[in-house]
Design an enzyme around this catalytic site. Structure first.
Site, PDB file in Angstrom:
ATOM      1  N   ASP A 477       0.828  -1.194   0.000  1.00 28.77           N
ATOM      2  CA  ASP A 477       0.000   0.000   0.000  1.00 28.77           C
ATOM      3  C   ASP A 477       0.872   1.258   0.000  1.00 28.77           C
ATOM      4  O   ASP A 477       2.070   1.216   0.310  1.00 28.77           O
ATOM      5  CB  ASP A 477      -0.892  -0.022   1.254  1.00 28.77           C
ATOM      6  CG  ASP A 477      -2.176   0.776   1.071  1.00 28.77           C
ATOM      7  OD1 ASP A 477      -2.260   1.571   0.118  1.00 28.77           O
ATOM      8  OD2 ASP A 477      -3.100   0.610   1.895  1.00 28.77           O
ATOM      9  N   ASP A 547     -10.952   2.095  -2.712  1.00 26.43           N
ATOM     10  CA  ASP A 547     -11.430   1.866  -1.347  1.00 26.43           C
ATOM     11  C   ASP A 547     -12.948   1.854  -1.302  1.00 26.43           C
ATOM     12  O   ASP A 547     -13.539   1.540  -0.269  1.00 26.43           O
ATOM     13  CB  ASP A 547     -10.899   2.960  -0.402  1.00 26.43           C
ATOM     14  CG  ASP A 547      -9.482   2.646   0.054  1.00 26.43           C
ATOM     15  OD1 ASP A 547      -9.002   1.533  -0.220  1.00 26.43           O
ATOM     16  OD2 ASP A 547      -8.854   3.526   0.677  1.00 26.43           O
TER      17      ASP A 547
HETATM   18  C1  GLA Z   1      -5.696   2.043   2.316  1.00 24.08           C
HETATM   19  C2  GLA Z   1      -6.138   0.875   1.473  1.00 24.08           C
HETATM   20  C3  GLA Z   1      -7.203   0.082   2.187  1.00 24.08           C
HETATM   21  C4  GLA Z   1      -6.681  -0.378   3.523  1.00 24.08           C
HETATM   22  C5  GLA Z   1      -6.208   0.814   4.330  1.00 24.08           C
HETATM   23  C6  GLA Z   1      -5.522   0.393   5.591  1.00 24.08           C
HETATM   24  O1  GLA Z   1      -6.694   2.999   2.402  1.00 24.08           O
HETATM   25  O2  GLA Z   1      -6.582   1.293   0.227  1.00 24.08           O
HETATM   26  O3  GLA Z   1      -7.599  -1.033   1.415  1.00 24.08           O
HETATM   27  O4  GLA Z   1      -5.632  -1.288   3.327  1.00 24.08           O
HETATM   28  O5  GLA Z   1      -5.292   1.605   3.590  1.00 24.08           O
HETATM   29  O6  GLA Z   1      -5.062   1.455   6.330  1.00 24.08           O
END
Ligand code: GLA
Length: 728
Positions: A477, A547
């Site tokens: 990420d 997300d």
């Molecule tokens: C980002 C990712 C999510 C999740 C969060 C965790 O927003 O896109 O899928 O993994 O971080 O903090």
């Protein structure tokens, strides 16, 4: 596939069965573009612009009467001699003058497709690809440019990049090195780009090209959800199934500029490459600089044709081969079920239910190293919080493995928080401008990946988790844009290299990961789809698209990304309802179907599901496992629906056809249109796998199907046709 030089006419012609790309060397020195489009047998200087004397223009030493540099279709243009359109190249000599006079020097044809040092690029064997390397030079300025053009088999794409060599005795400063510049004749075009934001990525933006420059860019240090590093120029009649499309895409994950200029006479110049703003690369004598690779795509079968070219290219020549055509494991991600509040008990309970449902991989998302249950703390040290997970990650992995599932773990390796030991010990490892306070993003800062020590730290940290085989998958990420762009290690002459060096550093780590752990499944992520780009896909076979897990919003997000990326690269999860991001409620069937043509996962607390829902999930996963091989082999189509209340996709493989139609809102006035299938064998029969009804391929394509009137918003009709041996 061939690259031909017609010496008499001074024509270079790159061609395969799908496309031709033609250049002319005028007066032995000017490299001029003549054509890109559907393949022609050979070229005899047809279609050349007719020049006439104009006022307020420059005159040149060129044999074409009245030709002005102002509208000459230069193959790799610079600004300095009277071509005032967007330039592809700018370099500053040690004297401070930005000036170059690039003249054609020579060319060579190579078998195969060269890689680009330190950068992701398309790969292809010597048998299936060929490359033209053109050398242009300005000996006085000490500049030699190698222009690369590669073709692969009969794919309707061309790969472009540049290499710049400093042949002089003093340093050169490169201010602009575009990866591709293309001249297109005057006519009407539409422009298509993908724009968006966090949780609403990849929206289509289409409008007529007008005089002046239209540009899409990112200066956020990464490719960004705001603009995809892509645009297309379309014939105004183009739709999913018809029309001409020129597509431009950049295999890069950092700042980019994608632009098209319609000049005073209606001629069009299109470019894509690293954004020249914030970029300045110092090239010492003898050094070379390589631009990222750009993909030039041509389709006369509409947007679907363009997408199929990109999908084929990326599946066969970009995405790690080990995974590209392999069905991916169905996963359960812990994020929306636990957020940062993780525990071994929760992991055990979810993994137990997941196993019963047929899920194959459990992913422990954020939270495992945080001191509290928010995303505000502990970033950068990567020490498991054993108050949450006694026994650490090994204990969590053991629980999951004992249930017979694979174990995956979330990392955000590029980030660091101020409360971390790492930051306290190495404040200079962070991107920042000394003397100024740093800009926070999601309560964190970014490590300076241009520093080798920093990269080594990240590699060692990852290796410490991966080396004992506990981890089968990682989610990589990255949750904030680059600001305060400065590397303390770079001196005055190299400050302008920071952003690009950050991306080169990222690629160095990802390359190490791919080489050291070739079996490890890595999923890309950046606050959802903020770094969904072909550069990342060279290292990771799938990327978390958004997300936003709401099924209705996901149709436009996935539809947008499908313009460029094969469905297997687009990760899509079934989440709880009402949806955590939008509050919208959709049926479990709709949520599953919306994810099921892509790489399927679940992201919900299974303990909140009723026994009926758990059974439904089990049935869904059984269904998905039966179709996922056909899906990954198949061709994905977006369809023009009879009205804007429906969205239609299909995947057609040699044996099956899967049709997805979403009725957005219940509307009794507008539900009787016909949905036309495509890509079927007109002469074969197809059987509806549920009802047993048999139809001819041409019947399904020409007459189409209708769907019943269902009193439900966001209802998905899913049909599965199997190709039969016998004919009607
Ligand atoms: C980002 C990712 C999510 C999740 C969060 C965790 O927003 O896109 O899928 O993994 O971080 O903090």
């Amino acid at each position: 596939m061939s690259i031909i030089f017609d010496e008499k006419q001074q024509i270079l012609h790159i061609k395969n069965k799908a496309v031709s790309y033609i250049m002319e060397i005028v007066d032995g020195k000017y490299l001029v573009h003549r054509y890109f489009g559907p393949s022609v047998r050979s070229y005899h200087k047809t279609g050349i612009p007719q020049y006439f004397k104009r006022g307020y223009a420059t005159e040149h030493d060129i044999s074409i009467p009245h030709a002005s540099f102002d509208d000459l279709p230069f193959e790799y243009p610079v600004r300095e001699h009277g071509d005032f359109r967007i330039p592809a190249f700018a370099a500053e000599s040690a004297s401070g003058i930005v000036y170059s006079d690039l003249r054609f020097s020579s060319f060579e044809v190579q078998k195969g497709k060269p890689g680009i040092p330190g950068l992701p690029s398309v790969f292809a064997s010597e048998e299936e690809s060929e490359t033209l390397k053109i050398i242009c030079e300005d000996p006085k300025a000490g500049i030699r440019i190698f222009l690369y053009y590669s073709v692969i088999g009969d794919l309707a794409v061309l790969l472009r990049h540049q290499e710049i060599e400093n042949t002089g005795k003093k340093p050169l400063k490169l201010h602009n090195v575009q990866s591709l510049s293309l001249e297109l004749p005057a006519r009407s075009y539409d422009v298509l780009s993908l724009y968006g934001s966090h949780a609403k990525e990849a929206n289509k933006n289409r409008f007529p090209l007008h005089h002046g420059i239209q540009r899409f860019e990112s200066l956020r240090g990464s490719s960004s959800p705001q603009n995809q590093q892509f645009f297309a120029l379309l014939s105004p009649d183009a739709a999913e199934e018809k029309g001409e499309v020129y597509g431009f895409h950049l295999i890069y994950s950092g700042n980019f500029l994608a632009q098209a200029e319609c000049d005073q006479f209606g001629n069009v110049r299109a470019q894509i490459g690293i954004h020249p703003e914030n970029f300045c690369w110092t090239l010492e004598p003898g050094e070379t600089f390589s631009s990222p690779e750009a993909v030039l795509n041509y389709s006369d079968e509409g947007l679907n044709g363009m997408s199929h070219n990109f999908h084929q290219l990326y599946l066969n020549h970009l995405i790690p081969s080990h995974f590209a055509r392999r069905p991916r494991p169905v996963l359960l991600n812990s994020w929306e079920a636990m957020y940062c509040d993780v525990s071994l008990e929760k992991i055990e309970t979810q993994a137990e239910l997941a196993k019963k449902a047929g899920i194959e991989l459990f992913v422990l998302d954020d939270g495992w190293f945080r001191s509290g249950n928010t995303t505000r703390t502990s970033m950068g040290d990567w020490i498991c919080n054993e108050n949450k997970l006694p026994g650490g990650i090994s204990a969590a992995a053991r629980i999951v493995h004992e249930k017979g599932l694979q174990f995956g773990l979330w990392f955000e390796p590029e980030a660091v928080g101020k409360d971390s030991i790492l930051y306290q010990e190495h404040p200079d490892w962070v991107i920042h401008v000394p003397g100024y306070s740093m800009t926070e993003g999601r309560h964190e800062y970014l490590l300076d990946l241009s520093q080798k020590t920093v990269r080594d730290y990240i590699k060692n940290m990852l290796h410490s988790y991966l080396k004992n085989g506990d981890i089968d998958y990682i989610k990589w990420d990255m949750n904030r844009p680059l600001t305060d762009v400065n590397s303390v290690l770079l001196d005055y002459n190299h400050k302008g290299e920071t952003s690009h060096r950050y991306i080169l550093g990222l690629y160095d780590i990802l390359n190490w990961l791919k080489q050291t752990y070739p079996e490890l499944l890595v999923e890309g992520c950046s606050s959802g789809g903020a770094r969904f780009d072909p550069g990342m896909l060279y290292y990771v076979p799938q990327i978390w698209a958004s997300d936003n897990t709401d099924a209705y919003d996901r149709i436009s997000i996935q539809d947008g990304f499908s313009l460029l990326y094969p469905p297997s690269a687009i990760s899509s999860h079934v989440s709880i309802t009402p949806n955590h991001q939008t509050g919208r409620s959709t049926s479990l069937e709709t949520r599953y179907r919306t994810a099921s043509l892509f790489t399927l996962g679940y992201e919900l607390d299974l303990t909140l599901c009723s026994s009926e829902e758990l059974k439904e999930i089990r049935d869904q996963i059984r269904d998905y496992k039966q179709i996922r091989s056909a899906l990954i082999q198949g061709v994905f189509y977006r369809h023009t629906s009879p009205d804007d209340n429906h969205l239609m996709w299909s995947v057609v493989s040699d044996t099956d056809c899967f049709v997805y139609i979403m009725q957005k809102f219940h509307d009794p006035l507008r539900s009787h249109g016909r949905f036309h299938l495509c890509g079927l064998d007109a002469d074969s029969d197809y059987q509806n796998a549920d009802t047993g009804e048999i139809f001819c391929g041409d019947e399904l394509m020409k007459i189409g199907i209708t769907v019943p009137l269902i009193k439900e918003d966001f209802h998905v009709f899913f049909l599965h046709f199997q190709k039969m041996e016998l004919k009607c």
